[in-house]
Structures are given as structure tokens and as C-alpha cells.
Design an enzyme around this catalytic site. Structure first.
Site, PDB file in Angstrom:
ATOM      1  N   GLU A  42       0.869  -1.177   0.000  1.00  0.00           N
ATOM      2  CA  GLU A  42       0.000   0.000   0.000  1.00  0.00           C
ATOM      3  C   GLU A  42       0.906   1.228   0.000  1.00  0.00           C
ATOM      4  OE1 GLU A  42      -2.719   2.638   2.995  1.00  0.00           O
ATOM      5  OE2 GLU A  42      -2.866   0.460   3.249  1.00  0.00           O
ATOM      6  N   ARG A  46       1.159  10.425   0.503  1.00  0.00           N
ATOM      7  CA  ARG A  46       1.559  11.395   1.522  1.00  0.00           C
ATOM      8  C   ARG A  46       2.748  12.252   1.116  1.00  0.00           C
ATOM      9  NH1 ARG A  46       0.965   7.889   7.177  1.00  0.00           N
ATOM     10  NH2 ARG A  46      -1.187   7.196   6.798  1.00  0.00           N
ATOM     11  N   LYS A 130     -11.151  -0.966   6.276  1.00  0.00           N
ATOM     12  CA  LYS A 130      -9.988  -0.703   7.108  1.00  0.00           C
ATOM     13  C   LYS A 130     -10.474  -0.133   8.439  1.00  0.00           C
ATOM     14  CE  LYS A 130      -5.981   2.470   6.943  1.00  0.00           C
ATOM     15  NZ  LYS A 130      -5.196   3.308   6.008  1.00  0.00           N
TER      16      LYS A 130
END
Length: 208
Positions: A42, A46, A130
Site C-alpha cells: 500500500e 503522503r 480498514k
């Protein structure tokens, strides 16, 4: 890109959650994870280079299931899909974001932290999600408590999970895998110590 199984939660016991600072480190890092037995990643959105890193991994490591995380807006979902993502992951979920992720046609794990958010995601027809931030939200005890009132929901808890705590999560009936940042320590990435990352991946892959 590789085909993903019916369940994202069955890709591996641990989904490595990775933030890259340069495109150059993304490909060897992904290859080290695959070599260690974790053919999934993943990559978080960011850093400014994140989408370029996704494109590089999609092109050069086709054997990995390439997730894109920190999807926080409909535009980010579309950009991630266009860059070559195999699946999407969001830290939280709004109706517009949920609709956008569904609209990409990609599998995805929408982020939840409260019972109301879990119910909203289930109402949209999505049963795998999640839990973030997992430890701060109550950890394995919280997920154990959720299993009785909302047994249809299955989770990938992420946020504060470690190699030591992962087995507690994985033992729960409503947890399919965990997300972890410990597999790619910053000092190992910066020094190009891919053997160390491969070893950490192998430890995580052996969790079940």
C-alpha cells in the site's frame, strides 16, 4: 497488474503500508517485499512523488498487488486509478469518497473508526474495510467487541500495529489481515538495505 483475489483481506496476513520519499526507492522496495513473500503493497499518497512512485511500481513490478492509500478525496481516487493502482485504501469514509471509489471499478478498503461508520459502509454494500487508527481506536479489544453486533464486517486494522501485536488481531474472526509500517523502516529504505526489508517481509508473511 496482477489479478486480485475475491477478497483484499486474503492477499497476505500483512499489507505493508509504505510512504516513499523518492521514486527511485519505490521499485527496489516493492521487489524486496515480493522476495520476502509479501506480493502486496500500500503506497500512501503522503508525498509529492507518490503518484510517480505508483506508476513506476505498476510498470516495473507487475507481480505485486499495488494498493494506493491515503485516498482522501474523489480526485485522489481517480488519480490513483489512472496511475495504475490495483486497489484503493482510504483512512476514512464520506458518502462522496465512497461513491468515487466505487466509481473507479477497483476493489477498495474504506476507512472506518466508529460503529456508525462501519454501518454506513455496510449499507453501501461493502463488507470489507480498514479500521484506522486501530490501536488508538481500541485495538483488538475494540474489534472483538464489534464482532457480535456487526458480524458482516471484516477488517484490516492499521495504525500502531506491530509484529508483536499482529497475531492478536489476526486471531479475531472479523480480521482478515493487518496493515503495518514496521516492514519498511526509514533508515533501511534510505540506506538501500533491501535485504533487511526482505527479512522483515518474510517474518510478516509467516504470521499465518
Amino acid at each position: 497488474m496482477p489479478s486480485t483475489p475475491e477478497s483484499l483481506l486474503d492477499l497476505a496476513p500483512v499489507i505493508p503500508v509504505v510512504t516513499v520519499e523518492s521514486v527511485a526507492e519505490a521499485v527496489p522496495l516493492a521487489r524486496a517485499l515480493v522476495a520476502g513473500g509479501l506480493p502486496v503493497i500500500e503506497l500512501t499518497l503522503r508525498t509529492p512523488v507518490a503518484l510517480d512512485a505508483v506508476r513506476a511500481v505498476a510498470a516495473e513490478v507487475p507481480e505485486i498487488a499495488l494498493g494506493v492509500g491515503t485516498v482522501t478525496t474523489p480526485r485522489r481516487a481517480e488519480e490513483a486509478a489512472a496511475a495504475g493502482a490495483s486497489f484503493l485504501v482510504s483512512p476514512g469514509t464520506t458518502p462522496r469518497l465512497l461513491s468515487a471509489m466505487l466509481g473507479t471499478g477497483l476493489p477498495f478498503l474504506p476507512g472506518t473508526a466508529t460503529v456508525s461508520e462501519v454501518l454506513a459502509v455496510l449499507e453501501a454494500g461493502v463488507s470489507e474495510m480498514k479500521l484506522f487508527p486501530a490501536e488508538a481506536s481500541g485495538g483488538a479489544a475494540y474489534l472483538r467487541a464489534l464482532s457480535a453486533p456487526v458480524p458482516a464486517a471484516r477488517f484490516c486494522p492499521t495504525g500502531g500495529v506491530t509484529l508483536a501485536s499482529a497475531p492478536d488481531y489476526l486471531a479475531l474472526p472479523n480480521v482478515g489481515c493487518v496493515g503495518g509500517t514496521w516492514l519498511t523502516p526509514r533508515d533501511a529504505v534510505e540506506s538501500g538495505d533491501w535485504a533487511r526489508i526482505e527479512k522483515l517481509a518474510a517474518e510478516a508473511a509467516a504470521l499465518r
